[in-house]
Design a protein around this motif. Structure first.
Motif, PDB file in Angstrom:
ATOM      1  N   SER A   1      17.255   3.274   2.433  1.00  0.00           N
ATOM      2  CA  SER A   1      17.132   2.412   3.611  1.00  0.00           C
ATOM      3  C   SER A   1      18.462   2.283   4.347  1.00  0.00           C
ATOM      4  N   ARG A   2      19.529   2.098   3.601  1.00  0.00           N
ATOM      5  CA  ARG A   2      20.856   1.975   4.228  1.00  0.00           C
ATOM      6  C   ARG A   2      21.224   3.250   4.973  1.00  0.00           C
ATOM      7  N   SER A   3      20.970   4.395   4.350  1.00  0.00           N
ATOM      8  CA  SER A   3      21.366   5.657   4.974  1.00  0.00           C
ATOM      9  C   SER A   3      20.543   5.931   6.232  1.00  0.00           C
ATOM     10  N   LEU A   4      19.227   5.653   6.176  1.00  0.00           N
ATOM     11  CA  LEU A   4      18.393   5.878   7.351  1.00  0.00           C
ATOM     12  C   LEU A   4      18.743   4.909   8.476  1.00  0.00           C
ATOM     13  N   ASN A   5      19.048   3.668   8.131  1.00  0.00           N
ATOM     14  CA  ASN A   5      19.418   2.706   9.159  1.00  0.00           C
ATOM     15  C   ASN A   5      20.722   3.115   9.836  1.00  0.00           C
ATOM     16  N   ALA A   6      21.685   3.592   9.047  1.00  0.00           N
ATOM     17  CA  ALA A   6      22.951   4.040   9.630  1.00  0.00           C
ATOM     18  C   ALA A   6      22.747   5.256  10.535  1.00  0.00           C
TER      19      ALA A   6
END
Length: 253
Positions: free
Chosen positions: A160-165
Motif C-alpha cells: 500500500s505504501r509503495s503504490l500510494n507513493a
C-alpha cells in the motif's frame, strides 16, 4: 456523480460496517464474500435504508476462479469501480510447527496476494479516469513479530505504501488501514477457546475504525493505525526491546 465501491469480506464485521458507511455516503456497492445468502440480506438492507444500488458477487478469493471473477469485476470498464476495499481475511491459530501448510498458503493468498491482484486489476482504469481509491485492510500486527498473520499483513502495508507513493500525483490514492482487536466474528471463527482474554478496553469500536479508515482514504494517507489505543501502542513498539516484543507477540502463534 455516484461512485461505486467494491468491498471484499463484506458479509461480516468490519467489511459490513465499511459497506454501511459507504452506503450512508450514497456510494453504490459491489459486495464480495463467500456467503451469498448473507450478502443478499445485507444488500437488501442497504438498498432499503440508503437507496443505493448494490450488487452481490459470491466468491472465494483463495480460489483462482473466485479471485479472477472479482478481478474482472474490478476492471470492468462499463461499470468502473472507483473505490476498492480489500478487507477479506482469516487467521491461523495453530503454531507454525503444527499448522497445516494448506492453511498457511490460503492465509497468505487471501491477506497479501488477493489485495495485490485486485489492485493490479483496478489501477489501470483508475489511472485512465484520473481518480480512484484503494484501501487494503491490514493490522497493527504488521508492525510486530506476530507470526505468519503479521508477515502477510506487513506485506500488505508495504504494498500500500509503495503504490500510494507511486500514484499519489495521479489522482489514485492507496491506503493501508491497520486496526487492532475488533469485536467481530474473526476470532469466533477460530474457536471460542482462541478468543483473546483481554479487558474490554482492548477491543476497538468497529464503527470508529471504519469511519477513521474512510476519512484517511479520502485524504490520501498511506497508513492509518485506527483507534487511539492502538495508535499509542504503535508509537511504543519501536521503544520496546526486541526480545520483550517477541515474547509478547508470539505466544500462541
Amino acid at each position: 456523480m455516484a461512485y461505486l465501491a467494491l468491498v471484499t469480506g463484506a458479509s461480516v464485521g468490519l467489511g459490513t460496517e465499511l459497506a454501511r458507511q459507504l452506503a450512508e455516503r450514497r456510494v453504490n456497492l459491489v459486495l464480495v464474500a463467500r456467503d451469498e445468502a448473507r450478502l443478499e440480506r445485507l444488500a437488501r438492507r442497504l438498498r432499503h435504508d440508503h437507496g443505493v444500488a448494490v450488487e452481490v458477487l459470491a466468491a472465494d478469493l483463495t480460489a483462482h476462479d473466485g479471485l479472477e471473477r472479482a478481478a474482472r469485476r474490478v476492471a470492468d470498464p462499463d461499470s468502473p469501480v472507483d473505490i476498492l476495499i480489500s478487507n477479506a481475511g482469516f487467521g491461523v491459530y495453530d503454531g507454525f510447527e503444527s499448522s497445516r501448510l494448506s492453511d498457511e498458503r490460503r492465509l497468505h493468498e487471501l491477506l497479501s496476494w488477493a489485495p495485490l491482484r485486485l489492485a493490479h486489476a483496478a489501477i489501470p482504469g483508475m489511472l485512465a479516469r484520473r481518480r480512484g481509491w484503494i484501501m487494503n485492510v491490514a493490522s497493527v500486527a504488521a508492525f510486530t513479530p506476530s507470526g505468519t498473520y503479521g508477515a502477510a499483513k506487513a506485506a500488505t502495508v508495504s504494498l500500500s505504501r509503495s503504490l500510494n507513493a507511486r500514484y499519489r500525483g495521479t489522482g489514485v490514492r492507496v491506503t493501508a488501514l491497520c486496526p487492532g482487536l475488533l469485536d467481530t466474528e474473526f476470532h469466533v471463527r477460530m474457536g471460542e477457546d482462541h478468543l483473546p482474554r483481554l479487558p474490554r478496553i482492548a477491543w476497538a469500536d468497529t464503527r470508529r475504525v471504519a469511519r477513521e479508515g474512510l476519512r484517511g482514504l479520502h485524504r490520501g494517507r498511506a497508513v492509518i493505525v485506527s483507534d487511539w489505543r492502538y495508535r499509542l501502542i504503535r508509537r511504543l513498539i519501536p521503544m520496546l526491546p526486541d526480545r520483550l516484543l517477541e515474547r509478547a507477540t508470539t505466544t500462541g502463534d
